[in-house]
Design a protein around this motif. Structure first.
Motif, PDB file in Angstrom:
ATOM      1  N   ARG A 193       0.916  -1.137  -0.097  1.00 31.35           N
ATOM      2  CA  ARG A 193       0.110   0.025   0.038  1.00 31.35           C
ATOM      3  C   ARG A 193       0.931   1.294  -0.052  1.00 31.35           C
ATOM      4  O   ARG A 193       0.638   2.161  -0.675  1.00 31.35           O
ATOM      5  CB  ARG A 193      -0.740  -0.274   1.089  1.00 31.35           C
ATOM      6  CG  ARG A 193      -1.980  -0.841   0.820  1.00 31.35           C
ATOM      7  CD  ARG A 193      -3.471  -1.017   1.949  1.00 31.35           C
ATOM      8  NE  ARG A 193      -2.570  -1.154   3.512  1.00 31.35           N
ATOM      9  CZ  ARG A 193      -2.652  -2.580   3.701  1.00 31.35           C
ATOM     10  NH1 ARG A 193      -2.849  -3.376   3.033  1.00 31.35           N
ATOM     11  NH2 ARG A 193      -2.122  -2.894   5.046  1.00 31.35           N
ATOM     12  N   GLU A 194       2.060   1.363   0.809  1.00 32.95           N
ATOM     13  CA  GLU A 194       2.862   2.530   0.712  1.00 32.95           C
ATOM     14  C   GLU A 194       3.388   2.516  -0.602  1.00 32.95           C
ATOM     15  O   GLU A 194       3.896   3.863  -0.773  1.00 32.95           O
ATOM     16  CB  GLU A 194       3.937   2.181   1.946  1.00 32.95           C
ATOM     17  CG  GLU A 194       3.713   2.411   3.416  1.00 32.95           C
ATOM     18  CD  GLU A 194       3.310   3.790   3.727  1.00 32.95           C
ATOM     19  OE1 GLU A 194       4.046   4.889   3.218  1.00 32.95           O
ATOM     20  OE2 GLU A 194       2.407   4.127   4.591  1.00 32.95           O
ATOM     21  N   LEU A 200      -3.039  13.704  -9.242  1.00 29.37           N
ATOM     22  CA  LEU A 200      -2.881  12.413  -8.493  1.00 29.37           C
ATOM     23  C   LEU A 200      -3.962  12.260  -7.529  1.00 29.37           C
ATOM     24  O   LEU A 200      -4.776  11.295  -7.501  1.00 29.37           O
ATOM     25  CB  LEU A 200      -1.520  12.436  -7.971  1.00 29.37           C
ATOM     26  CG  LEU A 200      -1.142  10.986  -7.174  1.00 29.37           C
ATOM     27  CD1 LEU A 200      -1.179   9.917  -8.142  1.00 29.37           C
ATOM     28  CD2 LEU A 200       0.272  11.078  -6.599  1.00 29.37           C
ATOM     29  N   GLY A 201      -4.305  13.074  -6.778  1.00 31.38           N
ATOM     30  CA  GLY A 201      -5.439  13.024  -5.903  1.00 31.38           C
ATOM     31  C   GLY A 201      -6.779  12.718  -6.369  1.00 31.38           C
ATOM     32  O   GLY A 201      -7.487  11.935  -6.021  1.00 31.38           O
ATOM     33  N   GLN A 202      -6.999  13.399  -7.663  1.00 30.02           N
ATOM     34  CA  GLN A 202      -8.308  12.942  -8.400  1.00 30.02           C
ATOM     35  C   GLN A 202      -8.231  11.611  -8.829  1.00 30.02           C
ATOM     36  O   GLN A 202      -9.337  10.707  -8.862  1.00 30.02           O
ATOM     37  CB  GLN A 202      -8.628  14.160  -9.519  1.00 30.02           C
ATOM     38  CG  GLN A 202      -8.906  15.516  -9.016  1.00 30.02           C
ATOM     39  CD  GLN A 202      -8.805  16.484 -10.172  1.00 30.02           C
ATOM     40  OE1 GLN A 202      -8.819  16.062 -11.455  1.00 30.02           O
ATOM     41  NE2 GLN A 202      -8.819  17.876  -9.783  1.00 30.02           N
ATOM     42  N   LEU A 203      -7.022  11.116  -9.334  1.00 34.01           N
ATOM     43  CA  LEU A 203      -7.226  10.037 -10.010  1.00 34.01           C
ATOM     44  C   LEU A 203      -7.226   8.886  -8.993  1.00 34.01           C
ATOM     45  O   LEU A 203      -7.901   7.689  -9.139  1.00 34.01           O
ATOM     46  CB  LEU A 203      -5.703   9.731 -10.867  1.00 34.01           C
ATOM     47  CG  LEU A 203      -5.409  10.442 -12.095  1.00 34.01           C
ATOM     48  CD1 LEU A 203      -4.235  10.269 -12.658  1.00 34.01           C
ATOM     49  CD2 LEU A 203      -6.786  10.043 -13.061  1.00 34.01           C
ATOM     50  N   GLU A 204      -6.551   9.111  -7.900  1.00 32.05           N
ATOM     51  CA  GLU A 204      -6.769   7.955  -6.745  1.00 32.05           C
ATOM     52  C   GLU A 204      -8.006   7.837  -6.233  1.00 32.05           C
ATOM     53  O   GLU A 204      -8.358   6.922  -5.694  1.00 32.05           O
ATOM     54  CB  GLU A 204      -5.625   8.404  -5.517  1.00 32.05           C
ATOM     55  CG  GLU A 204      -4.223   8.241  -5.980  1.00 32.05           C
ATOM     56  CD  GLU A 204      -3.343   8.866  -5.085  1.00 32.05           C
ATOM     57  OE1 GLU A 204      -2.146   8.420  -5.041  1.00 32.05           O
ATOM     58  OE2 GLU A 204      -3.547   9.566  -3.998  1.00 32.05           O
ATOM     59  N   GLY A 205      -8.853   9.117  -6.124  1.00 28.37           N
ATOM     60  CA  GLY A 205      -9.943   9.043  -5.691  1.00 28.37           C
ATOM     61  C   GLY A 205     -11.214   8.445  -6.752  1.00 28.37           C
ATOM     62  O   GLY A 205     -12.359   7.777  -6.273  1.00 28.37           O
ATOM     63  N   ARG A 206     -10.745   8.250  -7.690  1.00 30.88           N
ATOM     64  CA  ARG A 206     -11.599   7.843  -8.962  1.00 30.88           C
ATOM     65  C   ARG A 206     -11.003   6.643  -9.409  1.00 30.88           C
ATOM     66  O   ARG A 206     -11.611   6.149 -10.332  1.00 30.88           O
ATOM     67  CB  ARG A 206     -11.774   8.788 -10.110  1.00 30.88           C
ATOM     68  CG  ARG A 206     -12.594  10.141  -9.583  1.00 30.88           C
ATOM     69  CD  ARG A 206     -12.745  11.069 -10.906  1.00 30.88           C
ATOM     70  NE  ARG A 206     -11.648  11.061 -11.631  1.00 30.88           N
ATOM     71  CZ  ARG A 206     -11.438  11.974 -12.824  1.00 30.88           C
ATOM     72  NH1 ARG A 206     -12.270  12.808 -12.965  1.00 30.88           N
ATOM     73  NH2 ARG A 206     -10.170  12.041 -13.107  1.00 30.88           N
ATOM     74  N   LEU A 207     -10.058   5.790  -8.966  1.00 28.12           N
ATOM     75  CA  LEU A 207      -9.261   4.827  -9.367  1.00 28.12           C
ATOM     76  C   LEU A 207     -10.473   3.785  -9.893  1.00 28.12           C
ATOM     77  O   LEU A 207     -10.315   3.107 -11.086  1.00 28.12           O
ATOM     78  CB  LEU A 207      -8.189   4.428  -8.699  1.00 28.12           C
ATOM     79  CG  LEU A 207      -7.452   3.049  -9.270  1.00 28.12           C
ATOM     80  CD1 LEU A 207      -6.595   3.594 -10.528  1.00 28.12           C
ATOM     81  CD2 LEU A 207      -6.362   2.677  -8.231  1.00 28.12           C
ATOM     82  N   ARG A 226     -11.028   2.392 -13.656  1.00 25.97           N
ATOM     83  CA  ARG A 226     -10.818   0.983 -14.434  1.00 25.97           C
ATOM     84  C   ARG A 226     -12.315   0.163 -14.792  1.00 25.97           C
ATOM     85  O   ARG A 226     -12.076  -0.661 -15.644  1.00 25.97           O
ATOM     86  CB  ARG A 226     -10.229   0.236 -13.182  1.00 25.97           C
ATOM     87  CG  ARG A 226      -8.882   0.682 -12.921  1.00 25.97           C
ATOM     88  CD  ARG A 226      -8.347  -0.461 -11.776  1.00 25.97           C
ATOM     89  NE  ARG A 226      -7.008  -0.091 -11.734  1.00 25.97           N
ATOM     90  CZ  ARG A 226      -6.256  -0.526 -10.666  1.00 25.97           C
ATOM     91  NH1 ARG A 226      -6.704  -1.468  -9.850  1.00 25.97           N
ATOM     92  NH2 ARG A 226      -5.017  -0.234 -10.480  1.00 25.97           N
ATOM     93  N   PHE A 284       2.392   1.585  -3.670  1.00 22.04           N
ATOM     94  CA  PHE A 284       1.332   1.513  -4.655  1.00 22.04           C
ATOM     95  C   PHE A 284       1.837   0.225  -5.596  1.00 22.04           C
ATOM     96  O   PHE A 284       1.702   0.292  -6.813  1.00 22.04           O
ATOM     97  CB  PHE A 284       1.094   2.781  -5.467  1.00 22.04           C
ATOM     98  CG  PHE A 284       0.733   3.682  -4.901  1.00 22.04           C
ATOM     99  CD1 PHE A 284      -0.472   3.752  -4.430  1.00 22.04           C
ATOM    100  CD2 PHE A 284       1.742   4.499  -4.241  1.00 22.04           C
ATOM    101  CE1 PHE A 284      -1.088   4.934  -3.632  1.00 22.04           C
ATOM    102  CE2 PHE A 284       1.012   5.818  -3.449  1.00 22.04           C
ATOM    103  CZ  PHE A 284      -0.237   6.032  -3.273  1.00 22.04           C
TER     104      PHE A 284
END
Length: 163
Positions: free
Chosen positions: A71-72, A151-158, A162, A74
């Motif tokens: 997790r740390e 990055l924050g947006q992508l992580e939130g919408r991952l 997908r 990715f």
């Protein structure tokens, strides 16, 4: 990248290539940075993913499980397992079984691992500073902020992306 955009605009003039111009440039930057292979890390016999594992163990300041390391950094569990095997064989990481649950393993840096991270980090940061030297301080700050926001947006919408 500019040539690619021009070519697409020539064959598909009505197509909005704006997203391609951003994502294509990010991908191109990533490819060029990977080709450079982080010279100081390479000289130390480390790949970037291996250094990321060592760095996670060093910066958190405590033992981590393989799942926590995944997790740390990715990374997938399988990738972490493979890298940990190599780092353990090199004497940079050591494993300790959990006293309550034999299935759980705790990982920590050895003295050699800590010394390696502490020694290479300033050299790696100097290398990265040189890589970014074409941008002045405010530009680097702006780029870091914009990339952080993306990055924050992508992580939130991952999960949504997908699907």
């Amino acid at each position: 990248m500019a040539a690619v955009v021009r070519q697409w605009q020539a064959v598909r003039p009505g197509l909005d290539t704006g997203p391609m111009e951003i994502i294509g440039r990010i991908n191109r930057c990533a490819a060029l940075l990977q080709q450079a292979e982080d010279a100081p890390l390479r000289r130390a016999g480390l790949s970037r993913p291996e250094f990321d594992l060592l760095g996670a163990l060093r910066r958190t300041g405590h033992e981590l499980t393989p799942g926590e390391l995944a997790r740390e950094t990715f990374s997938s569990g399988a990738a972490v397992t493979k890298r940990l095997k190599q780092l353990t064989e090199r004497g940079l990481v050591e494993r300790r079984g959990d006293t309550r649950d034999r299935r759980v393993v705790h990982l920590r840096l050895t003295d050699a691992g800590r010394d390696l991270v502490d020694g290479i980090l300033p050299v790696q940061l100097a290398y990265e500073t040189a890589v970014l030297s074409g941008l002045d301080g405010p530009e680097q700050g702006e780029l870091a902020a914009l990339l952080g926001e993306l990055l924050g947006q992508l992580e939130g919408r991952l999960g949504v992306l997908r699907a």
